[in-house]
Design an enzyme around this catalytic site. Structure first.
Site, short mmCIF file in Angstrom:
data_model
loop_
_atom_site.label_atom_id
_atom_site.label_comp_id
_atom_site.label_asym_id
_atom_site.label_seq_id
_atom_site.Cartn_x
_atom_site.Cartn_y
_atom_site.Cartn_z
N ASP A 107 0.83 -1.21 0.00
CA ASP A 107 0.00 0.00 0.00
C ASP A 107 0.86 1.26 0.00
O ASP A 107 0.65 2.18 0.80
CB ASP A 107 -0.93 0.03 1.22
CG ASP A 107 -1.77 -1.22 1.36
OD1 ASP A 107 -2.04 -1.87 0.34
OD2 ASP A 107 -2.18 -1.53 2.49
N GLU B 242 -11.42 -0.29 -3.71
CA GLU B 242 -10.78 0.21 -2.50
C GLU B 242 -9.48 0.89 -2.94
O GLU B 242 -9.20 1.03 -4.13
CB GLU B 242 -10.51 -0.93 -1.51
CG GLU B 242 -9.54 -1.98 -2.01
CD GLU B 242 -9.29 -3.10 -1.02
OE1 GLU B 242 -10.10 -3.29 -0.10
OE2 GLU B 242 -8.27 -3.81 -1.17
#
Length: 738
Positions: free
Chosen positions: A46, A222
Site C-alpha cells: 500500500d 478500495e
C-alpha cells in the site's frame, strides 16, 4: 520447519533493516528493477510517496512485517534519491506515539502522504478504535515537520467509524487526499464494504466537514487515489482481492469527472457507482512474474513523466511466511502513459520485470536542485532549514548560468512567492506568471489564465511547474506535485518553437528543489493486443454437439436449439470443495497460440443482491487448477471476472481462489481467451471482453502449468431469484492469434 539458511537470511535482513543499510545490489545507474523495495524489505504494501525539499523521495507502507518472521511495524518509511538504492528509516509510530484512540490490537494500514500549510500530513487506516473494540475502522491523521517525522497523531479520527445498521461497520479504510481547484481539500476513503466516499476536510486537513458523497459502488473498489489533469479529476481504485497469494488478481481502474465529488465515468461513459460497474484499466497483470498489482500512488519526475508506485506479488514467492500466512507484497514502480486522456501503465503492458529507465531526478544545466543558487545568476543563497538545504532568493531578476535546450522543457521548484513572479523560457517564447490572484501563461500571442483560491498562501512553500510539451504550455501551482491543484493555466499553440536560451525569472520568490529538464517524450499509442486471424475451429450451435465436445459432470438441462446453446445456471460451484458444476469442453487447436471467442447472453438484472451467478469460458486442468472468465453477480454489482484457482498446500489439497476484473458487465457480452507462451515457456491465458463485439477490453493474464482444456460453464447461487437465469451461448470459435 524453516531451514537454518532461511532463518539466517531472515535474521540478516532484519539486521540490515534495523541498521538502515542496503541488503541487495543496486540496479545499474539510470535504471530500476522491480521490486524496488527488495534491498530493504520483502513486503512494502500500500505504498505512498512524496518528494521532500531535501531532494529525497520518501515512501511509506502499511504495517506488515518487512521480512519473513519479522515483527509487525507501525507503518514503515524509506527514502531514495535515484529509485535504485534505498534507506529504511524505521516506523511512523511506536507504542508510545501511536494514536491513543486506537484499540490495543489495531493495525495501521494504507498511509497517504501530503504536504501543505508548512507541515507533512499523513492519513491512515485504524482498523479498530477503543470506542468500539472489535472492528470499527476509521481514518486517522498525523502531522510532522519533516517527511521522516516525528509524527504526532491527532486526538481523534478525521473520519469516524460508520455503522452499517446491522451491528457492524462499513469499511472506512484507505484514505487519499486531493487539493482541488476550488481551494478545498477532499479526502477519499472506503472499500468493498460500503464503497468509496469523498468528504471535504478543513483547511488544515485534520477534520471532516459536511456530508460525504459516495463515488463508487460497494463490492468493487478500495485503495482510492485521485489526481487532477487537463481539467479532469481522475479517481482510481483497486479491484478484487489484494491478498490471495498466488491467485491474487488485484488491478487498478479509473474514472474521471469535472468535479472532485464525481460522478466518475470511465472511457466508455460507465459510472464507477452503478451496478454494472465501470472502470478503465490503469494496471493489471500481464503473464510475467508479477500478479495482483494495486493499491497505488502517483508521482511525477523531473522530466514530467508520471509513474505509478504500487505493490504486487511475485507468483512464485507469494507468501511472506508459510501458505495462508502474510502475503508478500513488495513495492514496484512503472511509467504511466496518458493515452487518449487515460492513464495506462507502460502503454497497457502492465508491470515490468526487467530493468527499465528510472524516474528522472535532480536537475540538468549544472544546477544542484537542493542548493540552486550556485547554478543561477542574480540569485542569493539562503541558509537551509529543517526541511532542506540552502535555497535561492530571487529579487528583481535572475537566470540560469547555462542555456536550457530548445523544445519541450520542464521547470519545477518549491517556491515561496512574493507579490509577482514570472518565469521566462526560450528567450521570451513562453512567459508564465503568478501575479495577484492569477496564474497566467503567454505564448505565440495567446494567453490563458486561472484564478487562485481566495485564501491561497503565497508565503507558504508550494510547488510551481512551468512546462512546454510540444505545442502545449502549462503553468501549475499545487501543494507538493502529487496531482493536486490550486490553479493551472494551459494553452495550446500550434507550431510553437522554444529556442535554446537561459531560463529567466523576474520578481521575487524563494526557490528550492529547482529542476530544469527536457520533457520526457510522451507515449501516445496503446501497446498491441492480440488480434484474431483465420478461423481454425469451433461450433455455431447449428446442430447437435459433435465429437469435438466433451463434458465433466454433464448437465442435461443444457440444450442446443435455434442456433444457440441454452444453459440454465446450475445451483453449483467450482471453487474450494464445491466441485459440483458441469463443464462443457471443445478441443483446442494444436498451434502454439490461438484466440477462443464466445457470445454470451445472460441477464443478471441490476442492483439486487445476487451472489456468484455467472457464466462464461474456462481454461481447465482439473477442479483445483483452472482460470475462469465470467459475467458474474457479486452482491449488488455485475462484473466481469477472470478468476484463478490452484492448490497452495499439497499436503491436504487446500486451494486458493482469486480474480481480476476486466471490462464491464452487460446482458449480452462477447468474451475472448488468448492462449500463448511467455518467455519462460509457460502457458498464458489472457482475457478480453466486449459489449458490442467490435471494441475489446483486454485485461489480466493467468499462467497455467500446462495446456488446458477450453470450454463453457454456467452456475451460481440463487439468492434473490426464484428461477435460475438462462445463459445462452451463440457460438464458440477458435481463431489464429496475430
Amino acid at each position: 520447519m524453516p531451514s537454518k539458511r532461511r532463518l539466517l537470511a531472515a535474521a540478516l535482513a532484519v539486521a540490515a533493516v534495523a541498521a538502515g543499510t542496503s541488503a541487495a545490489t543496486a540496479a545499474p545507474p539510470g535504471t530500476t528493477t522491480n521490486a524496488i523495495s527488495s534491498s530493504f524489505a520483502d513486503t512494502f504494501a500500500d505504498p505512498s510517496i512524496i518528494q521532500g525539499r531535501d531532494g529525497y523521495w520518501y515512501a511509506y507502507a502499511t504495517s506488515d512485517p518487512l521480512v519473513a518472521n519479522g515483527p509487525f511495524g507501525l507503518m514503515h518509511m524509506a527514502r531514495t534519491k535515484d529509485f535504485s538504492s534505498w534507506e529504511y528509516l524505521g516506523t511512523v509510530f511506536n507504542d508510545q506515539t501511536k494514536p491513543a484512540w486506537a484499540a490495543p490490537g489495531s493495525f495501521f494500514w494504507a498511509p497517504d502522504i501530503r504536504y501543505f500549510d508548512g507541515k507533512y500530513v499523513m492519513y491512515f487506516t485504524v482498523t479498530d478504535t477503543a470506542a468500539n473494540p472489535g472492528g470499527d475502522p476509521a481514518i486517522g491523521v498525523a502531522t510532522a515537520p519533516t517527511p521522516a517525522g516525528p509524527w504526532t497523531a491527532t486526538d481523534g479520527p478525521v473520519v469516524t467509524p460508520k455503522p452499517d445498521g446491522n451491528g457492524g461497520y462499513f469499511g472506512t479504510i484507505d484514505p487519499a487526499l486531493l487539493t482541488a481547484a476550488d481551494g478545498k481539500r477532499y479526502l477519499y476513503y472506503g472499500g468493498f464494504y460500503g464503497g468509496i466516499s469523498v468528504t471535504e476536510v478543513t483547511e488544515d486537513g485534520l477534520h471532516a466537514v459536511g456530508e460525504p458523497t459516495q463515488v463508487t459502488i460497494g463490492d468493487r473498489y478500495e485503495g482510492a487515489y485521485a489526481v487532477y489533469r487537463d481539467g479532469w479529476y481522475y479517481l482510481m481504485g483497486s479491484s478484487m482481492n489484494c491478498c490471495a497469494g498466488p491467485t491474487t488478481g488485484y488491478s487498478v481502474f479509473a474514472g474521471r469527472s469535472k468535479s472532485p465529488r464525481g460522478p466518475f465515468l470511465d472511457a466508455d461513459g460507465a459510472s464507477l457507482n452503478e451496478s454494472r460497474v465501470g472502470g478503465t484499466t490503469v494496471i493489471t497483470q500481464n503473464g510475467n512474474k508479477w500478479i495482483g498489482p494495486g493499491h497505488h500512488a502517483f508521482m511525477t519526475d523531473a522530466a514530467g513523466q508520471d509513474h505509478i508506485v504500487y505493490h504486487a506479488i511475485a507468483r512464485g514467492t507469494p507468501w511472506l511466511t508459510d501458505p495462508f500466512g502474510i502475503n508478500r507484497r513488495p513495492m514496484l514502480i512503472d511509467r504511466i502513459d496518458w493515452i487518449d486522456g487515460w492513464p495506462r501503465t507502460r502503454a497497457g503492458l502492465g508491470p515490468s520485470e526487467g530493468p527499465v529507465p528510472a524516474p528522472t531526478t535532480g536537475s540538468g544545466m549544472g544546477i544542484s536542485s537542493t542548493d540552486p543558487a550556485g547554478g543561477l545568476l542574480g540569485a542569493s543563497r539562503q541558509p537551509g532549514d529543517a526541511l532542506g538545504g540552502p535555497s535561492a532568493s530571487i529579487s528583481g531578476a535572475a537566470r540560469t548560468r547555462q542555456s536550457a535546450p530548445g523544445g519541450s522543457l520542464r521547470v519545477e521548484a518549491d517556491v515561496r512567492l512574493g507579490k509577482n513572479f514570472t518565469t521566462v523560457l526560450g528567450g521570451g517564447a513562453v512567459v508564465a506568471s503568478v501575479s495577484g490572484s492569477k496564474v497566467t501563461v503567454v505564448a505565440g500571442r495567446r494567453t490563458a489564465s486561472a484564478t487562485l483560491p481566495a485564501d491561497f498562501d503565497r508565503s507558504a512553500w508550494n510547488k510551481l511547474i512551468v512546462q512546454v510539451s510540444g505545442s502545449t504550455v502549462t503553468a501549475r501551482l499545487n501543494d507538493a506535485g502529487l496531482g493536486d491543484v490550486y490553479a493551472e493555466a494551459q494553452l495550446v499553440v500550434p507550431g510553437l518553437v522554444v529556442k535554446s536560451a537561459p531560463v529567466a525569472w523576474l520578481g521575487s520568490a524563494e526557490v528550492d528543489n529547482l529542476t530544469v529538464r527536457p520533457v520526457a517524450a510522451p507515449v501516445r499509442r496503446l501497446a498491441d493486443v492480440p488480434q484474431t486471424g483465420n478461423l481454425l475451429a469451433g461450433d455455431d450451435f447449428d446442430g447437435d454437439l459433435g465429437p469435438a465436445w466433451s463434458w465433466v459432470r454433464p448437465d442435461d438441462k443444457a440444450v442446443v436449439a435455434d442456433g444457440k446453446l441454452s444453459w440454465p445456471l446450475e445451483n453449483a460451484d467450482l471453487v474450494g470443495g464445491g466441485n459440483t458444476a458441469g463443464l462443457l469442453f471443445h478441443t483446442t487447436p494444436s498451434t502454439d497460440s490461438w484466440i477462443a471467442e464466445t457470445k454470451l447472453n445472460l441477464d443478471l438484472g441490476e442492483g439486487d443482491i445476487r451472489n456468484y451467478q455467472q457464466a462464461g469460458m474456462i481454461a481447465y486442468l482439473n477442479d483445483s487448477d483452472f482460470a475462469r472468465l465470467g459475467n458474474v453477480a457479486i452482491w449488488r454489482t455485475r462484473q466481469t471476472e477472470f478468476g484463478r484457482e490452484l492448490v497452495v498446500r499439497p499436503s491436504d489439497g487446500a486451494t486458493n481462489y482469486g480474480a481480476a476484473a476486466i471490462g464491464r458487465s452487460a446482458p449480452t457480452l462477447w468474451m475472448r481467451l488468448a492462449y500463448s507462451k511467455n518467455a519462460a515457456g509457460e502457458h498464458v491465458y489472457r482475457a478480453a471482453t466486449s459489449v458490442d463485439g467490435k471494441n475489446w477490453t483486454w485485461g489480466a493474464s493467468w499462467v497455467l502449468p500446462a495446456p488446458a482444456k477450453l470450454g463453457l460453464y454456467a452456475h451460481g447461487e440463487f439468492t434473490g431469484t426464484a428461477v435460475p437465469p438462462v445463459a445462452t451461448f451463440e457460438y464458440l470459435r477458435f481463431y489464429e492469434s496475430k
